[in-house]
Design a protein around this motif. Structure first.
Motif, PDB file in Angstrom:
ATOM      1  N   SER A  11     -22.437 -10.233  17.691  1.00 54.76           N
ATOM      2  CA  SER A  11     -23.725  -9.641  17.350  1.00 54.76           C
ATOM      3  C   SER A  11     -24.644 -10.715  16.808  1.00 54.76           C
ATOM      4  O   SER A  11     -24.190 -11.730  16.272  1.00 54.76           O
ATOM      5  CB  SER A  11     -23.575  -8.506  16.344  1.00 54.76           C
ATOM      6  OG  SER A  11     -23.276  -9.001  15.064  1.00 54.76           O
TER       7      SER A  11
ATOM      8  N   LEU B   8     -23.104   0.058  24.613  1.00 56.85           N
ATOM      9  CA  LEU B   8     -24.039   0.756  23.751  1.00 56.85           C
ATOM     10  C   LEU B   8     -24.742   1.871  24.514  1.00 56.85           C
ATOM     11  O   LEU B   8     -25.272   1.659  25.603  1.00 56.85           O
ATOM     12  CB  LEU B   8     -25.067  -0.228  23.205  1.00 56.85           C
ATOM     13  CG  LEU B   8     -26.062   0.351  22.217  1.00 56.85           C
ATOM     14  CD1 LEU B   8     -25.351   0.755  20.929  1.00 56.85           C
ATOM     15  CD2 LEU B   8     -27.164  -0.661  21.915  1.00 56.85           C
TER      16      LEU B   8
ATOM     17  N   ASN C   8     -23.632   0.870  10.683  1.00 54.37           N
ATOM     18  CA  ASN C   8     -23.812  -0.461  10.107  1.00 54.37           C
ATOM     19  C   ASN C   8     -24.585  -0.311   8.809  1.00 54.37           C
ATOM     20  O   ASN C   8     -25.796  -0.073   8.843  1.00 54.37           O
ATOM     21  CB  ASN C   8     -24.562  -1.352  11.103  1.00 54.37           C
ATOM     22  CG  ASN C   8     -25.128  -2.608  10.471  1.00 54.37           C
ATOM     23  OD1 ASN C   8     -26.329  -2.884  10.558  1.00 54.37           O
ATOM     24  ND2 ASN C   8     -24.267  -3.388   9.841  1.00 54.37           N
TER      25      ASN C   8
ATOM     26  N   LYS D 273     -29.117   3.682  19.836  1.00 50.08           N
ATOM     27  CA  LYS D 273     -29.084   3.163  18.476  1.00 50.08           C
ATOM     28  C   LYS D 273     -30.267   3.688  17.690  1.00 50.08           C
ATOM     29  O   LYS D 273     -31.317   4.021  18.261  1.00 50.08           O
ATOM     30  CB  LYS D 273     -29.101   1.630  18.490  1.00 50.08           C
ATOM     31  CG  LYS D 273     -30.323   1.047  19.168  1.00 50.08           C
ATOM     32  CD  LYS D 273     -30.198  -0.455  19.329  1.00 50.08           C
ATOM     33  CE  LYS D 273     -31.408  -1.023  20.075  1.00 50.08           C
ATOM     34  NZ  LYS D 273     -31.254  -2.471  20.367  1.00 50.08           N
TER      35      LYS D 273
ATOM     36  N   GLU E 175     -25.836  -4.249  16.053  1.00 49.37           N
ATOM     37  CA  GLU E 175     -25.489  -3.923  17.433  1.00 49.37           C
ATOM     38  C   GLU E 175     -24.508  -4.954  17.952  1.00 49.37           C
ATOM     39  O   GLU E 175     -24.747  -6.155  17.889  1.00 49.37           O
ATOM     40  CB  GLU E 175     -26.729  -3.919  18.313  1.00 49.37           C
ATOM     41  CG  GLU E 175     -26.445  -3.641  19.769  1.00 49.37           C
ATOM     42  CD  GLU E 175     -27.701  -3.652  20.616  1.00 49.37           C
ATOM     43  OE1 GLU E 175     -28.802  -3.705  20.042  1.00 49.37           O
ATOM     44  OE2 GLU E 175     -27.575  -3.624  21.844  1.00 49.37           O
TER      45      GLU E 175
ATOM     46  N   LEU F 286     -19.610  -3.187  11.245  1.00 49.23           N
ATOM     47  CA  LEU F 286     -19.840  -2.032  12.096  1.00 49.23           C
ATOM     48  C   LEU F 286     -18.606  -1.153  11.953  1.00 49.23           C
ATOM     49  O   LEU F 286     -17.513  -1.543  12.364  1.00 49.23           O
ATOM     50  CB  LEU F 286     -20.041  -2.490  13.532  1.00 49.23           C
ATOM     51  CG  LEU F 286     -20.661  -1.507  14.524  1.00 49.23           C
ATOM     52  CD1 LEU F 286     -21.998  -1.014  14.023  1.00 49.23           C
ATOM     53  CD2 LEU F 286     -20.804  -2.160  15.883  1.00 49.23           C
TER      54      LEU F 286
ATOM     55  N   PHE G 164     -25.218   3.975  15.609  1.00 45.83           N
ATOM     56  CA  PHE G 164     -24.984   3.678  17.022  1.00 45.83           C
ATOM     57  C   PHE G 164     -24.046   4.709  17.638  1.00 45.83           C
ATOM     58  O   PHE G 164     -23.191   5.272  16.962  1.00 45.83           O
ATOM     59  CB  PHE G 164     -24.317   2.298  17.179  1.00 45.83           C
ATOM     60  CG  PHE G 164     -25.058   1.182  16.514  1.00 45.83           C
ATOM     61  CD1 PHE G 164     -24.871   0.908  15.170  1.00 45.83           C
ATOM     62  CD2 PHE G 164     -25.926   0.392  17.236  1.00 45.83           C
ATOM     63  CE1 PHE G 164     -25.553  -0.133  14.549  1.00 45.83           C
ATOM     64  CE2 PHE G 164     -26.614  -0.660  16.629  1.00 45.83           C
ATOM     65  CZ  PHE G 164     -26.429  -0.914  15.288  1.00 45.83           C
TER      66      PHE G 164
ATOM     67  N   ASN H  30     -27.871   1.595   9.817  1.00 42.77           N
ATOM     68  CA  ASN H  30     -28.191   1.588  11.237  1.00 42.77           C
ATOM     69  C   ASN H  30     -27.088   2.371  11.938  1.00 42.77           C
ATOM     70  O   ASN H  30     -25.915   2.285  11.536  1.00 42.77           O
ATOM     71  CB  ASN H  30     -28.250   0.159  11.784  1.00 42.77           C
ATOM     72  CG  ASN H  30     -29.343  -0.671  11.127  1.00 42.77           C
ATOM     73  OD1 ASN H  30     -30.421  -0.172  10.820  1.00 42.77           O
ATOM     74  ND2 ASN H  30     -29.050  -1.940  10.884  1.00 42.77           N
TER      75      ASN H  30
ATOM     76  N   TYR I 224     -21.528   4.432  20.996  1.00 42.11           N
ATOM     77  CA  TYR I 224     -20.987   3.624  22.076  1.00 42.11           C
ATOM     78  C   TYR I 224     -20.186   4.523  23.010  1.00 42.11           C
ATOM     79  O   TYR I 224     -19.597   5.521  22.590  1.00 42.11           O
ATOM     80  CB  TYR I 224     -20.061   2.530  21.534  1.00 42.11           C
ATOM     81  CG  TYR I 224     -20.771   1.360  20.909  1.00 42.11           C
ATOM     82  CD1 TYR I 224     -21.184   1.401  19.582  1.00 42.11           C
ATOM     83  CD2 TYR I 224     -21.026   0.213  21.646  1.00 42.11           C
ATOM     84  CE1 TYR I 224     -21.836   0.322  19.012  1.00 42.11           C
ATOM     85  CE2 TYR I 224     -21.684  -0.879  21.083  1.00 42.11           C
ATOM     86  CZ  TYR I 224     -22.081  -0.811  19.770  1.00 42.11           C
ATOM     87  OH  TYR I 224     -22.726  -1.886  19.207  1.00 42.11           O
TER      88      TYR I 224
END
Lengths: 113, 112
Positions: free
Chosen positions: B94, A46, A94, A49, B100, A101, A34, A32, A36
């Protein structure tokens, strides 16, 4: 070791210029992804994503990012930056089915009017 | 009110002192994390917790300890502070498995 690379450490642009910030990761499995943003003196928020599906994802404030699996990349773009985009931008990964993360070192963006 | 609250926001302490940074959250998340941010190094994970009974070391746990007092509270301690622990510390939460994270406002710690 798993890592996230942001090769642009400091980017300076004029308003209305286009932006592309690079992000590459070294994890071989499903991830995953992201982005930021950290505005001066503030916490991380955030921006956008990617979990699955369309590799072009759109976030807040006109930002978008494209996941290119073959290149292990997730670059951030904005067609026309504003002074208010001045901030530090962090890419994060992730690895799937983990709760970690992993952050890149960040890119500091300065936009001048 | 912020979903993730850190106290104190700023702290100056002397070398060798014990200091605790506190984090509380109202998001109902089970995962909580402590990161430190240093210029040019990004965010590095110190400790993370999946629930009250599950504490895990991150990549830079030496010199730090944590306590998960409740689902909503996760504190970070420096048993004997040293100058290279001067940094900006962030707590994050999270929901399980999604990655996230939601961050607190940060604690700026200076060790002199």
């Amino acid at each position: 070791a798993q890592s996230v690379s942001q090769h642009n450490h400091h980017v300076i642009l004029s308003e209305a210029a286009s932006l592309e910030l690079g992000c590459n990761y070294s994890y071989g499995g499903t991830v995953n992804l992201f982005w930021y943003v950290q505005y001066p003196g503030q916490h991380l928020q955030l921006l956008l994503k990617y979990f699955s599906g369309d590799p072009l994802v759109k976030g807040i404030k006109g930002f978008e990012a494209e996941f290119i699996k073959s290149k292990f990349s997730f670059n951030l773009r904005k067609p026309s930056v504003q002074w208010s985009d001045t901030a530090e931008y962090f890419c994060a990964v992730n690895p799937y089915n983990t709760d970690k993360l992993i952050f890149g070192t960040g890119t500091r963006l300065q936009v001048f009017p | 009110d912020a979903d993730v609250t850190q106290t104190p926001r700023n702290r100056i302490t002397k070398t060798g002192k014990r200091i605790m940074l506190e984090c509380s959250q109202t998001k109902g998340h089970d995962r909580m994390y402590w990161y430190r941010q240093d210029p040019g190094l990004g965010l590095r994970l110190i400790y993370y917790s999946f629930d009250v009974k599950d504490i895990n070391k991150g990549e830079i746990s030496d010199g730090y300890s944590v306590s998960r007092q409740a689902q909503a509270k996760f504190s970070l301690s420096l048993e004997s502070a040293i100058p290279n622990q001067t940094a900006l510390y962030f707590c994050a939460t999270s929901a399980g498995g999604l990655g996230e994270a939601f961050f607190g406002q940060g604690t700026r710690l200076t060790v002199v």
